[in-house]
Scaffold this active site. Structure first.
Site, mmCIF file in Angstrom:
data_model
loop_
_atom_site.group_PDB
_atom_site.id
_atom_site.type_symbol
_atom_site.label_atom_id
_atom_site.label_comp_id
_atom_site.label_asym_id
_atom_site.label_seq_id
_atom_site.Cartn_x
_atom_site.Cartn_y
_atom_site.Cartn_z
ATOM 1 N N ASP A 160 0.825 -1.209 0.000
ATOM 2 C CA ASP A 160 0.000 0.000 0.000
ATOM 3 C C ASP A 160 0.863 1.264 0.000
ATOM 4 O O ASP A 160 0.749 2.113 0.880
ATOM 5 C CB ASP A 160 -0.933 -0.031 1.217
ATOM 6 C CG ASP A 160 -1.952 1.099 1.202
ATOM 7 O OD1 ASP A 160 -2.236 1.619 0.110
ATOM 8 O OD2 ASP A 160 -2.448 1.455 2.285
ATOM 9 N N ASN A 407 7.313 -7.277 7.102
ATOM 10 C CA ASN A 407 6.114 -6.543 7.501
ATOM 11 C C ASN A 407 4.872 -7.241 6.971
ATOM 12 O O ASN A 407 4.725 -7.432 5.757
ATOM 13 C CB ASN A 407 6.142 -5.116 6.959
ATOM 14 C CG ASN A 407 4.862 -4.362 7.290
ATOM 15 O OD1 ASN A 407 4.650 -3.936 8.427
ATOM 16 N ND2 ASN A 407 3.979 -4.218 6.301
ATOM 17 N N GLU A 408 3.989 -7.623 7.873
ATOM 18 C CA GLU A 408 2.670 -8.177 7.553
ATOM 19 C C GLU A 408 2.707 -9.306 6.516
ATOM 20 O O GLU A 408 1.949 -9.283 5.545
ATOM 21 C CB GLU A 408 1.730 -7.067 7.086
ATOM 22 C CG GLU A 408 1.378 -6.069 8.169
ATOM 23 C CD GLU A 408 0.282 -5.097 7.740
ATOM 24 O OE1 GLU A 408 0.082 -4.922 6.525
ATOM 25 O OE2 GLU A 408 -0.375 -4.526 8.624
ATOM 26 N N TYR A 468 -10.296 -1.015 9.999
ATOM 27 C CA TYR A 468 -10.562 -2.160 9.123
ATOM 28 C C TYR A 468 -11.418 -3.214 9.817
ATOM 29 O O TYR A 468 -12.054 -4.033 9.153
ATOM 30 C CB TYR A 468 -9.248 -2.784 8.639
ATOM 31 C CG TYR A 468 -8.423 -1.858 7.778
ATOM 32 C CD1 TYR A 468 -8.959 -1.292 6.627
ATOM 33 C CD2 TYR A 468 -7.120 -1.532 8.116
ATOM 34 C CE1 TYR A 468 -8.209 -0.435 5.840
ATOM 35 C CE2 TYR A 468 -6.363 -0.678 7.337
ATOM 36 C CZ TYR A 468 -6.913 -0.133 6.195
ATOM 37 O OH TYR A 468 -6.168 0.721 5.419
ATOM 38 N N GLU A 501 1.682 -0.421 14.188
ATOM 39 C CA GLU A 501 0.768 0.354 13.343
ATOM 40 C C GLU A 501 -0.608 0.380 13.990
ATOM 41 O O GLU A 501 -1.106 -0.660 14.434
ATOM 42 C CB GLU A 501 0.632 -0.238 11.931
ATOM 43 C CG GLU A 501 1.846 -0.087 11.037
ATOM 44 C CD GLU A 501 1.592 -0.588 9.618
ATOM 45 O OE1 GLU A 501 0.410 -0.633 9.199
ATOM 46 O OE2 GLU A 501 2.568 -0.937 8.928
ATOM 47 N N TRP A 546 0.516 4.727 12.703
ATOM 48 C CA TRP A 546 0.537 4.680 11.249
ATOM 49 C C TRP A 546 -0.351 5.804 10.736
ATOM 50 O O TRP A 546 -1.551 5.726 10.874
ATOM 51 C CB TRP A 546 0.047 3.320 10.734
ATOM 52 C CG TRP A 546 0.301 3.180 9.253
ATOM 53 C CD1 TRP A 546 -0.616 3.260 8.239
ATOM 54 C CD2 TRP A 546 1.561 2.932 8.630
ATOM 55 N NE1 TRP A 546 -0.010 3.089 7.026
ATOM 56 C CE2 TRP A 546 1.330 2.891 7.236
ATOM 57 C CE3 TRP A 546 2.867 2.773 9.111
ATOM 58 C CZ2 TRP A 546 2.356 2.669 6.315
ATOM 59 C CZ3 TRP A 546 3.877 2.550 8.197
ATOM 60 C CH2 TRP A 546 3.617 2.498 6.826
#
EC number: 3.2.1.31
Length: 599
Positions: A160, A407-408, A468, A501, A546
């Site tokens: 993103d 990351n993620e 989210y 985040e 974040w």
């Protein structure tokens, strides 16, 4: 890898500025037409008026004819790149002299010795911004046949942020001795009373030398120690502390037959890191991380080096009472790391291992299904290289207090443990300071599904309850995030937890009586709820928002000209919530034993 410095034995010339430029194919044996030009260092994308050119994927070229400085017979000439995103091939007078994969770490190439007596040489750079399932970051690469039969290359990012590309960091021409210092590694052991330190120096040279001399100077340029051995004892030392940095300088000289061959100066700080009993200790005191995930992202420059923005960002960070940032989602410039050392800012250092799932939509799917990510990814070689190059570059930085392996990623899917176990070990084997290693956990990798957090030292979580999950419903969001954090604490009672985040998109100037999402009022309420939960979790030792500032992304329905989760706008103007963070962070000490304050 040593940073390019001007010393008694080394000359450096900045090759930044205007270069001839072309998108597409070029024969480096020919001159590149001069009808289009580009700046080094910067991203090419936002200097393009044409949208088609801005979004271009494939090879692109830089070229310039440069004067050859004087090079003696015992010297060599090197082209040193801070980074080229994402792949690079370097030509001198049409001949390939070096190449590099990976868009965020430095590399260098030797100019052939036969060119040293030339009056001029032509330097050509072929860069490429293709990303696929073998690269870091990860992208979904495809080729589309156009109506005219030509092929258009396309990358659908698995991440993103915008896929900026170019010669992003400084390009230097270096003249250095053939017999030179190749690398320096500095480690230290502090005494029990933290008043003295045993230093160890590993000096690597590319040829055999007779003698290595090391002199250590304090910040007043006073000589405080010297040795011809690899070890040195310092008394009455100054520690490198949070927002109270102290940097020593090690001057390293190498000799052959009592003749100086090379000299280099490396800054270093004295500090100690330990993770124990659910706390993160710096100099044996528990730290509370206050700060941000960031991006190297500014108007016009894109991801290109912007030292003024770097300084402004850290000034704003300090003014808010923050003390840290994460290099999300790639290594930041060497200049930024050196600035963090000097300003006493803690850095969580991350390789560009982002997008390690089937596709970006999969990262937003909160269902428990397995998408077969680890059968699809072919990133192991790139991942190992990224870790090796990051540790090599940043090992001596006192600001770097922890490494991030990814990351993620899809760490809840079968195969994740087998993929990450050797990579965590690689970090630990390579790092001479043995810093903690973490993995930044994705939302769907909950405590009952995650397969990798047992491998790491610190539990780092990206969580978006209220955004989210339970979008706009902060009551349910508060219940959900508190429940999950307590589950993580129960699962790993000896590991500290950092929220790396959390945030909500907010459009500056958008307001609502009812505090609906995207308004500045909702952003304030979102963070107030989050902090209420964080303050009640004993093992939670940090919060990184974040994001620091709004940033550019690729096109998607969720993004209105970028990601707007910043506390600051993209041009660094504060949103309403900044003053609330300043109130909060100014009351939380940098050194904070939270377990004594949480009942």
């Amino acid at each position: 890898m040593l940073y390019p410095l001007l010393t008694k034995t080394r000359n450096t010339y900045d090759l930044g500025g205007i270069w001839n430029f072309k998108l597409g194919e070029h024969n480096p044996n020919e001159l590149l037409p001069s009808d289009e030009v580009m700046v080094i260092p910067t991203s090419f994308n936002d200097l393009m008026v044409s949208k088609e050119k801005r979004d271009y994927i494939g090879d692109f070229w830089y070229e310039k004819v440069i004067e050859v400085p004087k090079v003696s017979e015992d010297e060599e000439m090197v082209l040193r790149f801070g980074s080229v995103t994402h792949q690079a091939k370097i030509y001198v007078d049409g001949v390939l002299v070096g190449e590099h994969k990976g868009g965020f770490t430095p590399f260098e190439v030797l100019v052939p010795e036969c060119k040293y007596n030339n009056e001029k040489i032509k330097v050509s750079i072929c860069a490429n911004n293709v990303l696929d399932y073998t690269t870091l970051p990860v992208g979904n690469y495809s080729e589309i046949i156009q109506e005219d039969g030509s092929i258009k290359k396309k990358v659908r990012e698995n991440f993103d942020f915008f896929n900026y590309a170019g010669v992003h960091r400084p390009l230097k021409l270096m003249i250095r001795p053939k017999n030179h210092i190749f690398d320096i590694t500095i480690t230290s052991r502090l005494s029990d009373d933290l008043q003295s330190a045993d230093l160890h120096f590993l000096v690597e040279t590319n040829q055999k030398v007779d003698e290595v001399r090391i002199s250590v100077f304090d910040e007043d340029n006073k000589l405080v120690g010297e040795t011809k051995d690899s070890r040195l004892f310092l008394s009455d030392v100054h520690l490198w502390e949070v927002l109270n940095a102290y940097l020593y300088t090690a001057r390293v000289e190498i000799f052959v037959d009592n003749q100086l061959q090379d000299v280099y100066e490396e800054n270093f700080g004295l500090r100690e890191i330990e993770v124990t009993n659910g706390q993160f200790l710096l100099n044996r005191k528990p730290i509370y991380f206050k700060g941000f995930g960031k991006h190297e992202d500014t108007f016009i420059n894109g991801r290109g080096l912007n030292e003024a923005a770097n300084l402004m960002d850290l000034n704003l960070l300090k003014d808010m009472g923050a003390n840290s940032f994460r290099t999300s989602h790639y290594p930041y410039s060497e200049e930024m790391m050196r600035l963090a050392d000097r300003m006493g800012v803690l850095v969580i250092d991350e390789v560009p291992a982002v997008g390690l799932f089937q596709n970006f939509n999969a990262s937003l799917d909160l269902s428990p299904k397995d998408n077969g990510t680890w059968n699809l990814m072919q990133t192991k070689a790139a991942h190992e290289q990224a870790i090796q190059e990051l540790v090599k570059r940043d090992k001596n930085h006192p600001s770097v207090v922890m490494w991030v392996v990814a990351n993620e990623p899809a760490s809840h899917e079968a195969g994740a443990h087998d993929y990450f176990e050797p990579l965590v070990k690689l970090y630990k084997d390579l790092d001479p300071q043995k810093r903690p290693v973490t993995l930044v956990n994705i939302l769907m990798a909950t405590p009952d599904r995650d397969q990798v957090m047992d491998l790491v030292d610190v539990v780092c979580l990206n969580r978006y309850y209220g955004w989210y999950v339970d979008h706009g419903d902060l009551t349910n969001a508060e219940v959900g995030i508190r429940k999950e954090l307590l589950e993580w604490q129960d699962k790993f009672p000896d590991k500290p937890i950092i929220i790396t985040e959390y945030g909500a998109d907010t459009l500056p100037g958008l307001h609502s009586t009812w505090n609906i999402p995207y308004t500045e009022e909702f952003q304030c309420d979102f963070y107030e709820m989050s902090h209420r939960v964080f303050d009640g979790i004993p093992n939670l030792v940090g919060e990184q928002v974040w994001n620091f500032a709004d940033f550019e992304t690729n096109l998607m329905i969720l993004r209105v000209q970028g990601n707007h989760k910043g506390l600051f706008s993209r041009n660094r103007q504060p949103k309403q919530v900044v003053k609330e963070f300043k109130k909060r962070w100014m009351t939380i000490p940098h050194y904070h034993n939270k377990k004594n304050s949480v009942k």
